[in-house]
Scaffold this motif. Structure first.
Motif, PDB file in Angstrom:
ATOM      1  N   ARG A 184       0.828  -1.194   0.000  1.00  0.00           N
ATOM      2  CA  ARG A 184       0.000   0.000   0.000  1.00  0.00           C
ATOM      3  C   ARG A 184       0.862   1.243   0.000  1.00  0.00           C
ATOM      4  O   ARG A 184       1.808   1.358   0.777  1.00  0.00           O
ATOM      5  CB  ARG A 184      -0.926  -0.016   1.223  1.00  0.00           C
ATOM      6  N   GLU A 185       0.505   2.188  -0.870  1.00  0.00           N
ATOM      7  CA  GLU A 185       1.257   3.430  -0.943  1.00  0.00           C
ATOM      8  C   GLU A 185       0.952   4.321   0.248  1.00  0.00           C
ATOM      9  O   GLU A 185       1.808   5.064   0.714  1.00  0.00           O
ATOM     10  CB  GLU A 185       0.927   4.155  -2.248  1.00  0.00           C
ATOM     11  N   ASN A 186      -0.278   4.275   0.735  1.00  0.00           N
ATOM     12  CA  ASN A 186      -0.676   5.072   1.885  1.00  0.00           C
ATOM     13  C   ASN A 186      -0.745   4.214   3.140  1.00  0.00           C
ATOM     14  O   ASN A 186      -1.126   3.044   3.081  1.00  0.00           O
ATOM     15  CB  ASN A 186      -2.044   5.708   1.654  1.00  0.00           C
ATOM     16  N   ALA A 187      -0.368   4.835   4.263  1.00  0.00           N
ATOM     17  CA  ALA A 187      -0.585   4.167   5.544  1.00  0.00           C
ATOM     18  C   ALA A 187      -2.093   4.147   5.817  1.00  0.00           C
ATOM     19  O   ALA A 187      -2.866   4.847   5.166  1.00  0.00           O
ATOM     20  CB  ALA A 187       0.156   4.899   6.648  1.00  0.00           C
ATOM     21  N   MET A 188      -2.519   3.349   6.781  1.00  0.00           N
ATOM     22  CA  MET A 188      -3.937   3.300   7.102  1.00  0.00           C
ATOM     23  C   MET A 188      -4.156   2.870   8.538  1.00  0.00           C
ATOM     24  O   MET A 188      -3.263   2.304   9.190  1.00  0.00           O
ATOM     25  CB  MET A 188      -4.682   2.358   6.162  1.00  0.00           C
ATOM     26  N   LEU A 189      -5.341   3.166   9.012  1.00  0.00           N
ATOM     27  CA  LEU A 189      -5.799   2.695  10.307  1.00  0.00           C
ATOM     28  C   LEU A 189      -6.922   1.702  10.074  1.00  0.00           C
ATOM     29  O   LEU A 189      -7.776   1.907   9.206  1.00  0.00           O
ATOM     30  CB  LEU A 189      -6.314   3.848  11.165  1.00  0.00           C
ATOM     31  N   ILE A 190      -6.930   0.628  10.838  1.00  0.00           N
ATOM     32  CA  ILE A 190      -7.961  -0.395  10.717  1.00  0.00           C
ATOM     33  C   ILE A 190      -8.590  -0.601  12.095  1.00  0.00           C
ATOM     34  O   ILE A 190      -7.888  -0.846  13.073  1.00  0.00           O
ATOM     35  CB  ILE A 190      -7.377  -1.728  10.208  1.00  0.00           C
ATOM     36  N   LEU A 191      -9.898  -0.466  12.144  1.00  0.00           N
ATOM     37  CA  LEU A 191     -10.606  -0.674  13.408  1.00  0.00           C
ATOM     38  C   LEU A 191     -10.623  -2.164  13.726  1.00  0.00           C
ATOM     39  O   LEU A 191     -11.191  -2.965  12.984  1.00  0.00           O
ATOM     40  CB  LEU A 191     -12.037  -0.137  13.306  1.00  0.00           C
ATOM     41  N   ARG A 192     -10.012  -2.524  14.831  1.00  0.00           N
ATOM     42  CA  ARG A 192      -9.903  -3.938  15.189  1.00  0.00           C
ATOM     43  C   ARG A 192     -10.899  -4.350  16.249  1.00  0.00           C
ATOM     44  O   ARG A 192     -11.128  -5.527  16.461  1.00  0.00           O
ATOM     45  CB  ARG A 192      -8.484  -4.237  15.679  1.00  0.00           C
ATOM     46  N   HIS A 193     -11.472  -3.372  16.944  1.00  0.00           N
ATOM     47  CA  HIS A 193     -12.421  -3.724  17.997  1.00  0.00           C
ATOM     48  C   HIS A 193     -13.453  -2.624  18.091  1.00  0.00           C
ATOM     49  O   HIS A 193     -13.137  -1.465  18.249  1.00  0.00           O
ATOM     50  CB  HIS A 193     -11.701  -3.886  19.338  1.00  0.00           C
ATOM     51  N   GLY A 194     -14.711  -3.005  17.991  1.00  0.00           N
ATOM     52  CA  GLY A 194     -15.787  -2.029  17.986  1.00  0.00           C
ATOM     53  C   GLY A 194     -16.908  -2.505  17.095  1.00  0.00           C
ATOM     54  O   GLY A 194     -16.827  -3.554  16.462  1.00  0.00           O
ATOM     55  N   ALA A 195     -17.970  -1.748  17.019  1.00  0.00           N
ATOM     56  CA  ALA A 195     -19.148  -2.177  16.276  1.00  0.00           C
ATOM     57  C   ALA A 195     -18.886  -2.334  14.784  1.00  0.00           C
ATOM     58  O   ALA A 195     -19.553  -3.118  14.117  1.00  0.00           O
ATOM     59  CB  ALA A 195     -20.297  -1.198  16.500  1.00  0.00           C
ATOM     60  N   GLN A 239      -5.362   2.232  21.321  1.00  0.00           N
ATOM     61  CA  GLN A 239      -6.578   1.990  22.091  1.00  0.00           C
ATOM     62  C   GLN A 239      -7.186   3.332  22.501  1.00  0.00           C
ATOM     63  O   GLN A 239      -6.500   4.177  23.089  1.00  0.00           O
ATOM     64  CB  GLN A 239      -6.287   1.152  23.330  1.00  0.00           C
ATOM     65  N   ILE A 240      -8.438   3.507  22.161  1.00  0.00           N
ATOM     66  CA  ILE A 240      -9.159   4.730  22.488  1.00  0.00           C
ATOM     67  C   ILE A 240     -10.097   4.437  23.649  1.00  0.00           C
ATOM     68  O   ILE A 240     -11.042   3.658  23.513  1.00  0.00           O
ATOM     69  CB  ILE A 240      -9.951   5.252  21.270  1.00  0.00           C
ATOM     70  N   ALA A 241      -9.815   5.054  24.797  1.00  0.00           N
ATOM     71  CA  ALA A 241     -10.618   4.867  26.010  1.00  0.00           C
ATOM     72  C   ALA A 241     -10.715   3.393  26.411  1.00  0.00           C
ATOM     73  O   ALA A 241     -11.668   2.984  27.055  1.00  0.00           O
ATOM     74  CB  ALA A 241     -12.019   5.455  25.827  1.00  0.00           C
ATOM     75  N   LEU A 242      -9.742   2.593  25.986  1.00  0.00           N
ATOM     76  CA  LEU A 242      -9.727   1.154  26.264  1.00  0.00           C
ATOM     77  C   LEU A 242     -10.985   0.469  25.768  1.00  0.00           C
ATOM     78  O   LEU A 242     -11.361  -0.600  26.230  1.00  0.00           O
ATOM     79  CB  LEU A 242      -9.536   0.889  27.763  1.00  0.00           C
ATOM     80  N   ARG A 243     -11.675   1.102  24.801  1.00  0.00           N
ATOM     81  CA  ARG A 243     -12.910   0.553  24.262  1.00  0.00           C
ATOM     82  C   ARG A 243     -12.745   0.172  22.797  1.00  0.00           C
ATOM     83  O   ARG A 243     -13.237  -0.863  22.356  1.00  0.00           O
ATOM     84  CB  ARG A 243     -14.030   1.584  24.413  1.00  0.00           C
ATOM     85  N   PHE A 244     -12.051   1.011  22.037  1.00  0.00           N
ATOM     86  CA  PHE A 244     -11.826   0.762  20.614  1.00  0.00           C
ATOM     87  C   PHE A 244     -10.341   0.525  20.366  1.00  0.00           C
ATOM     88  O   PHE A 244      -9.486   1.166  20.984  1.00  0.00           O
ATOM     89  CB  PHE A 244     -12.292   1.965  19.775  1.00  0.00           C
ATOM     90  N   LYS A 245     -10.065  -0.398  19.450  1.00  0.00           N
ATOM     91  CA  LYS A 245      -8.693  -0.695  19.086  1.00  0.00           C
ATOM     92  C   LYS A 245      -8.493  -0.454  17.593  1.00  0.00           C
ATOM     93  O   LYS A 245      -9.275  -0.932  16.773  1.00  0.00           O
ATOM     94  CB  LYS A 245      -8.346  -2.155  19.430  1.00  0.00           C
ATOM     95  N   LEU A 246      -7.450   0.292  17.270  1.00  0.00           N
ATOM     96  CA  LEU A 246      -7.110   0.604  15.880  1.00  0.00           C
ATOM     97  C   LEU A 246      -5.714   0.106  15.587  1.00  0.00           C
ATOM     98  O   LEU A 246      -4.788   0.313  16.383  1.00  0.00           O
ATOM     99  CB  LEU A 246      -7.171   2.116  15.646  1.00  0.00           C
ATOM    100  N   ALA A 247      -5.545  -0.575  14.460  1.00  0.00           N
ATOM    101  CA  ALA A 247      -4.227  -1.037  14.038  1.00  0.00           C
ATOM    102  C   ALA A 247      -3.654  -0.031  13.045  1.00  0.00           C
ATOM    103  O   ALA A 247      -4.344   0.420  12.131  1.00  0.00           O
ATOM    104  CB  ALA A 247      -4.322  -2.414  13.393  1.00  0.00           C
ATOM    105  N   PHE A 248      -2.379   0.316  13.223  1.00  0.00           N
ATOM    106  CA  PHE A 248      -1.691   1.210  12.295  1.00  0.00           C
ATOM    107  C   PHE A 248      -0.865   0.366  11.333  1.00  0.00           C
ATOM    108  O   PHE A 248      -0.012  -0.420  11.747  1.00  0.00           O
ATOM    109  CB  PHE A 248      -0.775   2.173  13.060  1.00  0.00           C
ATOM    110  N   VAL A 249      -1.165   0.521  10.041  1.00  0.00           N
ATOM    111  CA  VAL A 249      -0.422  -0.186   8.989  1.00  0.00           C
ATOM    112  C   VAL A 249       0.331   0.861   8.195  1.00  0.00           C
ATOM    113  O   VAL A 249      -0.282   1.729   7.561  1.00  0.00           O
ATOM    114  CB  VAL A 249      -1.366  -0.993   8.072  1.00  0.00           C
ATOM    115  N   ASP A 250       1.647   0.802   8.209  1.00  0.00           N
ATOM    116  CA  ASP A 250       2.459   1.833   7.573  1.00  0.00           C
ATOM    117  C   ASP A 250       2.446   1.695   6.060  1.00  0.00           C
ATOM    118  O   ASP A 250       2.134   0.631   5.513  1.00  0.00           O
ATOM    119  CB  ASP A 250       3.899   1.764   8.088  1.00  0.00           C
ATOM    120  N   ALA A 251       2.797   2.774   5.363  1.00  0.00           N
ATOM    121  CA  ALA A 251       2.890   2.745   3.903  1.00  0.00           C
ATOM    122  C   ALA A 251       3.941   1.719   3.488  1.00  0.00           C
ATOM    123  O   ALA A 251       4.995   1.608   4.107  1.00  0.00           O
ATOM    124  CB  ALA A 251       3.263   4.123   3.379  1.00  0.00           C
ATOM    125  N   GLY A 252       3.630   0.953   2.446  1.00  0.00           N
ATOM    126  CA  GLY A 252       4.558  -0.066   1.966  1.00  0.00           C
ATOM    127  C   GLY A 252       4.365  -1.409   2.621  1.00  0.00           C
ATOM    128  O   GLY A 252       4.859  -2.417   2.138  1.00  0.00           O
TER     129      GLY A 252
END
Length: 233
Positions: free
Chosen positions: A23-34, A110-123
């Motif tokens: 991937r040319e762009n980095a991205m965030l992926i919601l790993r925990h939440g609705a 982790q946002i408020a220990l409720r939501f989890k986001l994974a950071f995937v770097d470019a490339g």
């Protein structure tokens, strides 16, 4: 960042990304939440706000999340995560974020220990299954549906079961007392005619419904003398 640009990036990746599998762009992926599995591409010229407000770039509608909870920005050839003086905090790989910190591929936010986001770097190549087989319980407030380990609880929970689960979910892991349960689950009763046995029976039945999807983990914990709390995976 507009919703349109996010959608276009997801359905029409850059040719170089298509050709290499990276991937040319980095991205965030919601790993925990609705909406686990949802993705947000990151662009170096943009700043992403994470919070409860609908106009945030990454809206997380939960009362445990502050209106403007955290932000991600580009500086000195790196993406940085910064907490916006949120009430319930921002964590990176389990550590509280007290000042802006650089992100690395594979980091978990982790946002408020409720939501989890994974950071995937470019490339980097994000696993295709990321977000598709995540453990834990999640709720969809709009449809009043519940999932455990990405398996929908079906048939749906009864109204009283859902009210109880929603109260535990909203508490963010804190104890919900029996009195609070009565007021939330049976608001029409005004505390009258609801016995301890009725509460215990409702908790037991809700546990049974959750066990249909995951019998190896105890999500609802009894805190003797106080009430109950949710211990999510």
């Amino acid at each position: 960042m507009s919703e349109t640009s996010v959608t276009e990036d997801l359905v029409a990746p850059q040719p170089s990304a298509r050709g290499t599998g990276h991937r040319e762009n980095a991205m965030l992926i919601l790993r925990h939440g609705a909406e686990a599995g949802k993705r947000w591409p990151l662009h170096r010229e943009d700043e992403l706000l994470i919070g409860r407000e609908e106009d945030c770039d990454i809206p997380l509608p939960d009362r445990q999340v502050s209106r403007n909870h955290a932000r991600i920005f580009w500086e000195n050839d790196s993406y940085y995560l910064e907490d916006m003086k949120s009430k319930n905090g921002t964590h990176l790989n389990g550590e509280e974020v007290k000042s802006a910190v650089a992100l690395e591929d594979g980091d978990e936010i982790q946002i408020a220990l409720r939501f989890k986001l994974a950071f995937v770097d470019a490339g980097a190549t994000a696993p295709l299954t990321l977000g598709e087989s995540l453990p834990g319980l999640r709720l969809d407030m709009e449809t009043r549906q519940a999932w455990v380990n990405n398996q929908l609880i079906d048939p749906p929970l009864s109204l009283h079961q859902y009210r109880l689960l929603h109260a535990l979910w909203e508490s963010g892991g804190s104890v919900v007392t029996r009195e609070e349960i009565i007021n939330i689950v049976w608001p029409e009763a005004s505390g009258e005619g609801v016995s301890e046995q009725a509460i215990d029976a409702l908790v037991r039945r809700l546990r049974e419904r959750i066990d249909e999807c995951d019998a190896e983990y105890r999500y609802i914990v009894t805190v003797r003398g106080h009430g109950f709390r949710l211990d999510n995976r």
